[in-house]
Design an enzyme around this catalytic site. Structure first.
Site, PDB file in Angstrom:
ATOM      1  N   LYS A   1      25.252 -20.395  32.536  1.00 35.01           N
ATOM      2  CA  LYS A   1      25.924 -21.122  31.903  1.00 35.01           C
ATOM      3  C   LYS A   1      25.722 -22.488  31.280  1.00 35.01           C
ATOM      4  O   LYS A   1      24.722 -22.489  31.485  1.00 35.01           O
ATOM      5  CB  LYS A   1      27.359 -21.418  33.265  1.00 35.01           C
ATOM      6  CG  LYS A   1      27.783 -20.065  33.630  1.00 35.01           C
ATOM      7  CD  LYS A   1      29.600 -21.133  34.534  1.00 35.01           C
ATOM      8  CE  LYS A   1      30.488 -19.410  35.351  1.00 35.01           C
ATOM      9  NZ  LYS A   1      30.975 -20.138  36.190  1.00 35.01           N
TER      10      LYS A   1
ATOM     11  N   HIS B   1      26.243 -28.688  31.177  1.00 39.61           N
ATOM     12  CA  HIS B   1      26.742 -29.726  29.761  1.00 39.61           C
ATOM     13  C   HIS B   1      27.197 -31.155  30.841  1.00 39.61           C
ATOM     14  O   HIS B   1      26.862 -30.733  31.727  1.00 39.61           O
ATOM     15  CB  HIS B   1      27.995 -28.567  30.658  1.00 39.61           C
ATOM     16  CG  HIS B   1      29.117 -28.947  31.161  1.00 39.61           C
ATOM     17  ND1 HIS B   1      29.373 -28.995  31.794  1.00 39.61           N
ATOM     18  CD2 HIS B   1      30.076 -27.266  31.887  1.00 39.61           C
ATOM     19  CE1 HIS B   1      30.145 -28.595  32.467  1.00 39.61           C
ATOM     20  NE2 HIS B   1      30.172 -27.879  33.026  1.00 39.61           N
TER      21      HIS B   1
ATOM     22  N   HIS C   1      27.778 -31.859  34.790  1.00 44.85           N
ATOM     23  CA  HIS C   1      25.907 -31.194  35.524  1.00 44.85           C
ATOM     24  C   HIS C   1      25.797 -32.934  35.758  1.00 44.85           C
ATOM     25  O   HIS C   1      24.847 -33.662  36.071  1.00 44.85           O
ATOM     26  CB  HIS C   1      25.832 -30.993  34.908  1.00 44.85           C
ATOM     27  CG  HIS C   1      25.850 -29.491  34.997  1.00 44.85           C
ATOM     28  ND1 HIS C   1      25.769 -28.085  34.962  1.00 44.85           N
ATOM     29  CD2 HIS C   1      26.388 -28.583  36.532  1.00 44.85           C
ATOM     30  CE1 HIS C   1      26.012 -27.623  34.176  1.00 44.85           C
ATOM     31  NE2 HIS C   1      26.880 -27.876  35.728  1.00 44.85           N
TER      32      HIS C   1
END
Length: 566
Positions: free
Chosen positions: A127, A130, A133
């Protein structure tokens, strides 16, 4: 270095038997303004013993202290005793300590022989890494550095999200629509496309979810094809993540993710059963926490697969066994509060009192100016793009303000990325915030670039003034209000580091170095440093040197580099 607060305790204890040292220490306050002293002691607790009104007790005690080497005066003000530190003693002890300890000023061995684990960042494999985080990564990295600086044996763990039903989805999606060559070129974007497509199609076709669950079970059962695909996806994702970690200067001691604990979970389930804590409900297994005002903690789904709670428990047992930790910290968003309370309560019910040393450090959400963040719909802002944009925007500012600067690219990375980190650590971590480009990259006011610029300014002054650490300096020459204010902030720095550790809040350091930068710039504008009077020049350069050391140390503890020139 003289501990002035301890000297206040000594003086009060010499006249008061009714309170222990610990009680006196706990009652001492720092007044809101230095006009009211550096320390204040409220005497209300002594009213019973002295059988007098508090203001009379304060007056009587103030008269008994006599002259003190450490305090220029001790006054009573109503029910308070106010202690004013002797300014010569303050400058002598503080600047001598910084000069002798240099970059280690503020460090300590209070954590000797104690292991602290800091689990942070922990993105999900496949994933996007982004902007959501950013909080766990930056807060966790700073806490790791703070504990290490205070002498703790600190272990940084990236508990990768490399297990769970989403892998069933990815394996299933890859087998249907994946192109290995295409994915290798741009791993996260291509995997994200598969993930988003799978979720979209599963909304129409429920059988796809069953297929995903099937492939996750196959992964748990070590099916060769599933394990091969999982290993490949994990490796290419980690390569992408490490690029961002390198930009942020973040390093980990361990990347043991959820998958590592898969074969340790049956033991946890067996023990729960032995201790009669498990209950069956429609084929699933759970621990009832009704008595503790919490919903039940689900340990195993009816299809036999495990959950986050079981995996976190297995990880906690493993860490206790391997590291025998003093503290096991989880830097994870506040929306996971219940999850942590549940599994920690289950370990407590299993009879392990060390679970009290497992601490969840929650933080608020970050959102974008046009809404929140979600991976399922594919609307995402990559952290790497944010850091690159910060660097590029900073380079534009440098080209405009200081086009002849050496190493412009390197400095723009230090300042741009530093600006993002600084904004992240400027407020209490529990507060939600909206990410704003304008605020992050502002070079004025309470920002990272402002502190970095002040540090670079001190370097330039020290070079121009030909400062030498071996010079004998008469610190008593530093008498102005601006000089004393700086010295107070330098003196308080070690305490701010301890505050940050005890409360797991890096923002105490962030705010403190901003105040120090402001105080230094005020001093710089009103007190000439490189002057004819050689002795005063040495004293002011020595003060500048101490500011230089503390700003650099403070920035380092936040995970920010300090450029020598800007």
């Amino acid at each position: 270095m003289i501990n002035f607060k301890e000297e206040v305790v000594n003086l009060i204890q010499s006249q008061v038997d009714a309170l222990s040292r610990e009680e006196i220490d706990a009652l001492i306050e720092v007044p809101p303004s230095y006009d009211m002293g550096d320390y204040a002691f409220p005497v209300f607790r002594l009213a019973k013993t002295f059988r007098k009104a508090p203001n009379m007790i304060a007056e009587e005690l103030a008269g008994k202290f006599g002259d003190s080497k450490y305090f220029e005066k001790i006054e009573n003000a109503g029910p308070y005793l106010n202690f004013f530190i002797d300014k010569v003693e303050l400058t002598n002890t503080t600047l001598s300590a910084v000069k002798s300890e240099k970059e280690m000023y503020g460090s300590s061995n209070m954590g000797a022989d104690k292991t602290v684990i800091v689990e942070f960042s922990s993105p999900n494999i496949a994933k996007p890494f982004h902007i959501g985080h950013i909080r766990t990564t930056i807060i966790g990295n700073s806490l790791y550095k703070i504990y290490k600086f205070l002498g703790f044996d600190t272990v940084a763990i990236n508990h990768l999200g490399d297990y769970g039903t989403q892998f069933g989805m990815l394996i299933s999606a890859y087998k249907k629509w994946g192109d290995r060559e295409q994915i290798e070129k741009d791993p996260i974007n291509e995997l994200l496309k598969l993930y988003v497509r799978f979720n979209k199609e599963a909304e129409e076709d429920e059988s796809l979810r069953d297929e995903a669950r099937y492939w996750f079970r196959e992964l748990e059962n070590k099916n060769e094809e599933a394990v091969e695909l999982w290993t490949w996806i994990r490796e290419i994702s980690l390569q992408e993540f490490n690029r961002v970690y390198d930009m942020l200067g973040v390093k980990f001691d361990s990347f043991k993710g959820e998958s590592f604990y898969s074969d340790r979970m049956p033991k946890v389930m067996e023990e729960l059963e032995e201790k009669n804590l498990l209950e069956e409900s429609e084929g699933a297994y759970l621990v009832d926490l009704d008595e503790y005002s919490m919903p039940p903690a689900l340990m195993k789904k009816k299809d036999g697969s495990t959950l986050y709670a079981t995996r976190d428990m297995a990880a906690a047992f493993y860490r206790k066994e391997k590291y025998d930790f003093y503290k096991n910290i989880y830097v994870v968003g506040s929306q996971q509060n219940l999850h942590f309370k549940q599994w920690m309560k289950v370990i407590e019910l299993m009879g392990y009192d060390w679970v009290k040393d497992c601490v969840h450090i929650p933080f608020g959400m970050v959102s974008l100016e046009d809404g929140t963040l979600s991976t399922r719909k594919g609307k995402v802002v990559f952290l790497e793009d944010v850091l690159k944009m910060a660097t590029n925007k900073t380079l534009e500012i440098i080209e405009e303000r200081n086009p002849d600067l050496e190493n412009k690219k390197k400095v723009s990375e230090q300042v741009g990325i530093g600006a993002v980190i600084f904004q992240e650590l400027f407020n209490q971590r529990i507060k939600d915030y909206v990410f704003s480009w304008e605020r992050t990259l502002s070079f004025d006011g309470e920002t990272g670039p402002y502190v970095q610029y002040t540090y670079a300014r001190t370097n330039s002054i020290l070079k121009k003034g030909e400062f030498d650490t071996e010079d004998d300096v008469d610190y008593s020459l530093l008498k102005s209000e601006e000089e004393i204010n700086i010295t107070r902030l330098l003196y308080d720095f070690p305490e701010k580091i301890v505050d940050s550790m005890e409360k797991d809040e890096p923002f105490f350091i962030t705010r403190h170095i901003v105040e120090l930068a402001k105080a230094f710039n005020k001093f710089y504008n009103s007190c000439p440093i490189i002057i004819e009077d050689e002795e005063l020049k040495k004293a002011r350069l020595s003060l500048t040197y101490s500011v230089n050391i503390v700003l650099k140390t403070g920035l380092n503890l936040l995970g920010i580099e300090a450029p020598e020139r800007m």
